[in-house]
Write an enzyme that holds these catalytic residues in place. Structure first.
Site, PDB file in Angstrom:
ATOM      1  N   HIS A  36      -6.827  -1.102   6.285  1.00 38.38           N
ATOM      2  CA  HIS A  36      -6.744  -1.693   7.429  1.00 38.38           C
ATOM      3  C   HIS A  36      -8.137  -1.788   8.041  1.00 38.38           C
ATOM      4  CE1 HIS A  36      -2.760  -1.541   6.716  1.00 38.38           C
ATOM      5  NE2 HIS A  36      -2.369  -0.704   7.325  1.00 38.38           N
ATOM      6  N   HIS A  82      -1.147  -5.764   5.554  1.00 34.82           N
ATOM      7  CA  HIS A  82      -0.675  -6.697   6.577  1.00 34.82           C
ATOM      8  C   HIS A  82      -1.305  -6.762   7.694  1.00 34.82           C
ATOM      9  CE1 HIS A  82       0.303  -2.805   8.558  1.00 34.82           C
ATOM     10  NE2 HIS A  82       0.543  -3.481   9.444  1.00 34.82           N
ATOM     11  N   LYS A  91       0.972  -1.132   0.027  1.00 33.69           N
ATOM     12  CA  LYS A  91       0.137   0.040  -0.027  1.00 33.69           C
ATOM     13  C   LYS A  91       0.845   1.133   0.000  1.00 33.69           C
ATOM     14  CE  LYS A  91      -1.948   1.568   4.054  1.00 33.69           C
ATOM     15  NZ  LYS A  91      -1.006   2.493   4.948  1.00 33.69           N
ATOM     16  N   ASP A 121      -4.699   6.631   5.100  1.00 32.49           N
ATOM     17  CA  ASP A 121      -3.402   5.853   5.458  1.00 32.49           C
ATOM     18  C   ASP A 121      -4.165   4.640   6.287  1.00 32.49           C
ATOM     19  OD1 ASP A 121      -0.833   5.140   6.123  1.00 32.49           O
ATOM     20  OD2 ASP A 121      -0.901   5.726   8.180  1.00 32.49           O
ATOM     21  N   LYS A 137      -2.479 -10.677  10.455  1.00 31.69           N
ATOM     22  CA  LYS A 137      -2.379 -10.727  11.813  1.00 31.69           C
ATOM     23  C   LYS A 137      -3.232 -11.870  12.371  1.00 31.69           C
ATOM     24  CE  LYS A 137      -1.875  -5.811  12.348  1.00 31.69           C
ATOM     25  NZ  LYS A 137      -0.499  -5.632  13.116  1.00 31.69           N
ATOM     26  N   GLU A 193      -2.637   4.508  17.920  1.00 30.62           N
ATOM     27  CA  GLU A 193      -1.263   4.299  17.891  1.00 30.62           C
ATOM     28  C   GLU A 193      -0.689   5.419  18.938  1.00 30.62           C
ATOM     29  OE1 GLU A 193       0.239   2.955  14.011  1.00 30.62           O
ATOM     30  OE2 GLU A 193      -1.119   4.498  13.312  1.00 30.62           O
ATOM     31  N   LYS A 208      -3.046   9.078  15.361  1.00 27.20           N
ATOM     32  CA  LYS A 208      -1.478   9.044  15.927  1.00 27.20           C
ATOM     33  C   LYS A 208      -1.672   9.447  17.284  1.00 27.20           C
ATOM     34  CE  LYS A 208       0.337   7.480  11.979  1.00 27.20           C
ATOM     35  NZ  LYS A 208       0.710   5.968  11.878  1.00 27.20           N
TER      36      LYS A 208
HETATM   37  C1  BG6 Z   1       0.476   1.022   8.151  1.00 25.45           C
HETATM   38  C2  BG6 Z   1       0.344   2.870   8.107  1.00 25.45           C
HETATM   39  O1  BG6 Z   1      -0.042   0.582   7.002  1.00 25.45           O
HETATM   40  O2  BG6 Z   1       0.185   0.655   9.436  1.00 25.45           O
HETATM   41  C3  BG6 Z   1       1.222   3.493   9.277  1.00 25.45           C
HETATM   42  O3  BG6 Z   1       0.930   3.292   7.164  1.00 25.45           O
HETATM   43  C4  BG6 Z   1       0.766   2.647  10.662  1.00 25.45           C
HETATM   44  O4  BG6 Z   1       0.668   4.765   9.404  1.00 25.45           O
HETATM   45  C5  BG6 Z   1       0.699   0.916  10.568  1.00 25.45           C
HETATM   46  O5  BG6 Z   1       1.331   3.017  11.779  1.00 25.45           O
HETATM   47  C6  BG6 Z   1      -0.041   0.466  11.629  1.00 25.45           C
HETATM   48  O6  BG6 Z   1       0.369  -1.013  11.605  1.00 25.45           O
HETATM   49  P1  BG6 Z   1       0.548  -1.938  12.979  1.00 25.45           P
HETATM   50  O7  BG6 Z   1       0.776  -3.225  12.384  1.00 25.45           O
HETATM   51  O8  BG6 Z   1       1.653  -1.232  13.771  1.00 25.45           O
HETATM   52  O9  BG6 Z   1      -0.814  -1.887  13.512  1.00 25.45           O
END
Ligand code: BG6
Length: 449
Positions: free
Chosen positions: A197, A135, A105, A192, A139, A173, A297
């Site tokens: 996700h 990704h 992505k 993002d 999980k 996050e 964030k």
């Molecule tokens: C990424 C985003 O795809 O996923 C990031 O670009 C984000 O901004 C991240 O921090 C979060 O992934 P995870 O696995 O840490 O939840």
């Protein structure tokens, strides 16, 4: 870099990042299979060189001509790379040989660009060769949503509008934008995190049982959900979405700077680092059940979880406890960093009077199965090698995900925010995010640390 330099570097990285013990023999076996080559993405000679190198490696290690190309590049390069791979016949599958490409992505930056990218890739490769990675789908706890729903008899009968009051998805996050300010400022929290996700979390939570666990059966059901999400009108964008940008604040006792002071971010940036939305799914199972989602964030804790909130008991038998004081039952799917499931229900507090308190029944992954959770990538790369596309996004799904967020992107662009920064780092986002639920008589479940 020479291949030898590259091997050394990866060996060092492995020492700092591997989450488990690395077996020296195994590592030696692996590292001998790494080769390094550099070249310009636009130059056809690069691909000729690559083809020669692959043929040589292939002979030495008997890879049977099976290749996958993993594009962790700037998104502008996805199209040209696949075109060049195809023109050098590196995407050509003959006999039992397979050739696949994994695309990272962001897949486009809006509906139109995602469509154009799909079209471009599909000119040079078949949909079955394209693996659009997300990704989150790697999980374990995300995949566990399907196990919970479809391997147990007790949940599915109540998994609908008759019993569920609302669903809340939080992806919080604590990190800021680290060194990714340049990319992040052109994207923002909505692009993002949401069409990719968070849409995965919504579709797996909301989809109908698939007829089988074959890739397209599962993805057909996910796709139906994406298409059933009610499109927001311009007015609804104003009332059902919230955007925010963090100011300075304190996280885990440490003072952190405001977004506009992060490296690579313009001092007058209007990019959102927080988004909350209320979505509705127009189908028989979910009509009128709000799906509230939020991601940001610099929130107080790193935590991804889904709250399934059930309807309240219809009336109260217990004197002096008005029905609105009864805590509704909540099933919480903890995605990360805690991995597990908990169910909140009411119990009698000890004592002579009938007083009620909320208690939690907890399942933690770590207590069972005895294995380390994976990062997700290893599972997805392996699936690509064995040709299983279940956990990868199909072209139509990516486009449908963009359709959901398009109205917000358009309205937000037309009406730049005037109050940024509007939440201090270390808090749960702007006040409006709480109001989004309060207007409906609900509130976010913020998990205790
Ligand atoms: C990424 C985003 O795809 O996923 C990031 O670009 C984000 O901004 C991240 O921090 C979060 O992934 P995870 O696995 O840490 O939840």
């Amino acid at each position: 870099m020479s291949s030898e330099d590259y091997r050394k570097r990866v060996t060092e990285d492995m020492k700092s990042f591997a989450t488990g013990e690395v077996t020296p023999d195994l590592w030696e076996w692996f590292v001998r299979r790494l080769h390094y080559m550099s070249g310009n993405f636009d130059a056809p000679e690069t691909y000729v060189k690559l083809k020669e190198l692959l043929a040589k490696v292939d002979q030495g290690f008997s890879a049977h001509g099976n290749y996958f190309f993993y594009l962790a590049t700037n998104p502008d390069a996805f199209g040209p790379i696949v075109k060049n791979l195809a023109e050098t016949e590196l995407m050509k599958q003959i006999d039992h040989q397979w050739r696949r490409v994994i695309v990272e992505k962001p897949f486009g930056h809006d509906l139109e660009s995602a469509r154009a990218l799909n079209q471009e890739l599909l000119t040079f490769a078949d949909e079955k060769q394209i693996y659009r990675i997300d990704h989150y789908l790697g999980k374990e706890t995300v995949q566990n949503i399907l196990a919970l729903r479809f391997a147990n008899g007790i949940f599915e009968p109540i998994w609908n509008r008759r019993y569920i009051d609302n669903i809340q998805i939080t992806v919080a996050e604590t990190v800021g934008v680290e060194k990714r300010g340049g990319y992040y400022d052109t994207a923002g929290a909505l692009r993002d995190m949401v069409p990719n996700h968070i849409m995965q979390l919504i579709t797996l939570t909301a989809m109908e049982p698939p007829v089988s666990f074959r890739a397209d059966s599962v993805r057909d059901e996910q796709s139906k959900i994406l298409h059933a999400i009610q499109p927001l009108s311009a007015e609804e964008v104003l009332t059902r979405t919230v955007r925010g940008q963090y100011g300075e604040g304190v996280i885990n006792g440490e003072r952190v700077p405001l977004y506009r002071a992060e490296p690579g971010v313009p001092p007058d940036s209007r990019t959102e680092t927080f988004v909350a939305m209320k979505l509705l799914i127009d189908n028989w199972r979910w009509a009128d059940v709000p799906f509230y989602l939020r991601t940001g964030k610099r929130m107080p804790q790193r935590n991804t979880y889904i709250v399934i909130q059930f309807r309240r008991a219809p009336f109260v038998l217990f004197r002096d406890t008005p029905v609105e004081n009864l805590m509704p039952n909540q099933l919480v799917l903890h995605i990360q960093p805690e991995e597990g499931i908990s169910l909140r229900f009411a119990a009698k507090a000890p004592g002579a009077q009938m007083r009620l308190g909320s208690v939690d029944m907890n399942f933690e992954y770590a207590d069972y199965f005895g294995v380390q959770p994976s990062t997700g990538y290893e599972r997805l790369l392996h699936d690509c090698m064995i040709g299983d596309q279940t956990l990868f996004q199909r072209a139509d799904m990516v486009e449908a995900g963009w359709c959901v967020v398009s109205p917000a992107l358009d309205v937000w662009k037309a009406l730049p925010p005037r109050n940024f920064p509007n939440y201090p780092a270390g808090t749960w986002g702007p006040r409006e995010a709480d109001e989004l639920l309060e207007r409906d008589g609900r509130r976010w479940r913020n998990l205790e640390k």
